[in-house]
Motif scaffolding. Sequence first.
Motif, PDB file in Angstrom:
ATOM      1  N   ALA A 129       0.830  -1.207   0.000  1.00 38.83           N
ATOM      2  CA  ALA A 129       0.000   0.000   0.000  1.00 38.83           C
ATOM      3  C   ALA A 129       0.863   1.255   0.000  1.00 38.83           C
ATOM      4  CB  ALA A 129      -0.922  -0.008   1.212  1.00 38.83           C
ATOM      5  N   PHE A 130       1.876   1.293   0.851  1.00 37.26           N
ATOM      6  CA  PHE A 130       2.757   2.471   0.886  1.00 37.26           C
ATOM      7  C   PHE A 130       3.507   2.606  -0.427  1.00 37.26           C
ATOM      8  CE2 PHE A 130       3.228   2.057   5.782  1.00 37.26           C
ATOM      9  CZ  PHE A 130       1.943   2.550   5.939  1.00 37.26           C
ATOM     10  N   ARG A 131       3.981   1.495  -0.953  1.00 34.02           N
ATOM     11  CA  ARG A 131       4.727   1.528  -2.213  1.00 34.02           C
ATOM     12  C   ARG A 131       3.853   2.055  -3.348  1.00 34.02           C
ATOM     13  NH1 ARG A 131       9.639   0.463  -3.974  1.00 34.02           N
ATOM     14  NH2 ARG A 131       9.883  -0.388  -6.049  1.00 34.02           N
ATOM     15  N   LYS A 132       2.590   1.663  -3.364  1.00 34.50           N
ATOM     16  CA  LYS A 132       1.673   2.154  -4.399  1.00 34.50           C
ATOM     17  C   LYS A 132       1.525   3.674  -4.318  1.00 34.50           C
ATOM     18  CE  LYS A 132      -3.017   1.594  -6.163  1.00 34.50           C
ATOM     19  NZ  LYS A 132      -4.277   0.856  -6.027  1.00 34.50           N
ATOM     20  N   ALA A 133       1.353   4.203  -3.116  1.00 36.32           N
ATOM     21  CA  ALA A 133       1.227   5.657  -2.949  1.00 36.32           C
ATOM     22  C   ALA A 133       2.511   6.370  -3.373  1.00 36.32           C
ATOM     23  CB  ALA A 133       0.899   5.989  -1.496  1.00 36.32           C
ATOM     24  N   LEU A 134       3.656   5.774  -3.036  1.00 36.65           N
ATOM     25  CA  LEU A 134       4.930   6.392  -3.402  1.00 36.65           C
ATOM     26  C   LEU A 134       5.145   6.365  -4.914  1.00 36.65           C
ATOM     27  CD1 LEU A 134       7.183   4.980  -0.568  1.00 36.65           C
ATOM     28  CD2 LEU A 134       6.240   7.285  -0.770  1.00 36.65           C
ATOM     29  N   THR A 141      11.550   8.896  -6.472  1.00 33.42           N
ATOM     30  CA  THR A 141      12.169   8.743  -5.163  1.00 33.42           C
ATOM     31  C   THR A 141      12.607   7.297  -4.935  1.00 33.42           C
ATOM     32  OG1 THR A 141      10.738  10.486  -4.316  1.00 33.42           O
ATOM     33  CG2 THR A 141      11.768   9.062  -2.697  1.00 33.42           C
ATOM     34  N   ALA A 142      13.807   7.138  -4.367  1.00 36.04           N
ATOM     35  CA  ALA A 142      14.291   5.804  -4.002  1.00 36.04           C
ATOM     36  C   ALA A 142      13.507   5.325  -2.780  1.00 36.04           C
ATOM     37  CB  ALA A 142      15.782   5.856  -3.691  1.00 36.04           C
ATOM     38  N   VAL A 143      13.127   4.064  -2.804  1.00 43.59           N
ATOM     39  CA  VAL A 143      12.375   3.470  -1.695  1.00 43.59           C
ATOM     40  C   VAL A 143      13.249   2.405  -1.050  1.00 43.59           C
ATOM     41  CG1 VAL A 143      10.310   2.180  -1.047  1.00 43.59           C
ATOM     42  CG2 VAL A 143      10.186   3.913  -2.845  1.00 43.59           C
ATOM     43  N   SER A 144      13.359   2.471   0.267  1.00 43.76           N
ATOM     44  CA  SER A 144      14.127   1.456   0.987  1.00 43.76           C
ATOM     45  C   SER A 144      13.252   0.856   2.086  1.00 43.76           C
ATOM     46  CB  SER A 144      15.395   2.055   1.591  1.00 43.76           C
ATOM     47  OG  SER A 144      15.066   2.904   2.669  1.00 43.76           O
ATOM     48  N   VAL A 145      13.581  -0.360   2.448  1.00 49.11           N
ATOM     49  CA  VAL A 145      12.873  -1.024   3.536  1.00 49.11           C
ATOM     50  C   VAL A 145      13.686  -0.803   4.805  1.00 49.11           C
ATOM     51  CG1 VAL A 145      12.038  -3.239   4.400  1.00 49.11           C
ATOM     52  CG2 VAL A 145      11.904  -2.724   1.968  1.00 49.11           C
ATOM     53  N   ASP A 146      13.008  -0.441   5.881  1.00 50.51           N
ATOM     54  CA  ASP A 146      13.721  -0.132   7.121  1.00 50.51           C
ATOM     55  C   ASP A 146      14.410  -1.370   7.692  1.00 50.51           C
ATOM     56  OD1 ASP A 146      11.913  -1.409   9.190  1.00 50.51           O
ATOM     57  OD2 ASP A 146      10.512   0.010   8.312  1.00 50.51           O
TER      58      ASP A 146
END
Length: 185
Positions: A129-134, A141-146
């Motif tokens: 869900a968060f990835r879809k919004a991003l 924007t680069a997306v990383s997993v915490d």
Amino acid sequence: MSGALVLDAVITSGRAVSETAMAFGISWWLVQQVIGDAALRLPDVDLLAPRMLGIDEHRYRSVRFFQDPGTKAWTRYEPWMTTIVDLDTGQVLGIVDGRDHKGVGDWLFARPLDWRLGVQVVAIDPSAAFRKALRMWLPRTAVSVDLFHVTMLANDMLTTVRQGLSQQVRGRRGRATDPASGLWT
């Protein structure tokens, strides 16, 4: 003692609310009230220029059921909220209801285009869900997993492999008395 000192102790030290309360000799409820008051006084986010965001959901109470007085139908209410944080400063930028792409997407959409273009990295848990919004509102924007979730997923995979290997070698689950059990702890 000022509320600013208590708030600073929680934010800058990263200590738990209970630990901060004990250190200051005050109640947990008072520390929590100071944090809650600070969250309600969020800055004008559009005037900030964050480079890195953190997005994570939190469950802030147990599941509740509500009955519609007219239909008498029961509805399950999941009390989730999503927090958006500036990772450079630790400042909470926004809190939205739920944990779906719509809430996060609507919040991001409300930011000016220059603001969104300035964000370089977003750390999330492995949430589709968060990835879809991003992907929709911060496509460059680069997306990383915490780190917490990466570690958790790695440990889960290690456990799965270990259990499968034990099943193949011994034809049963591993036991604490097995010679190799010390390797897995």
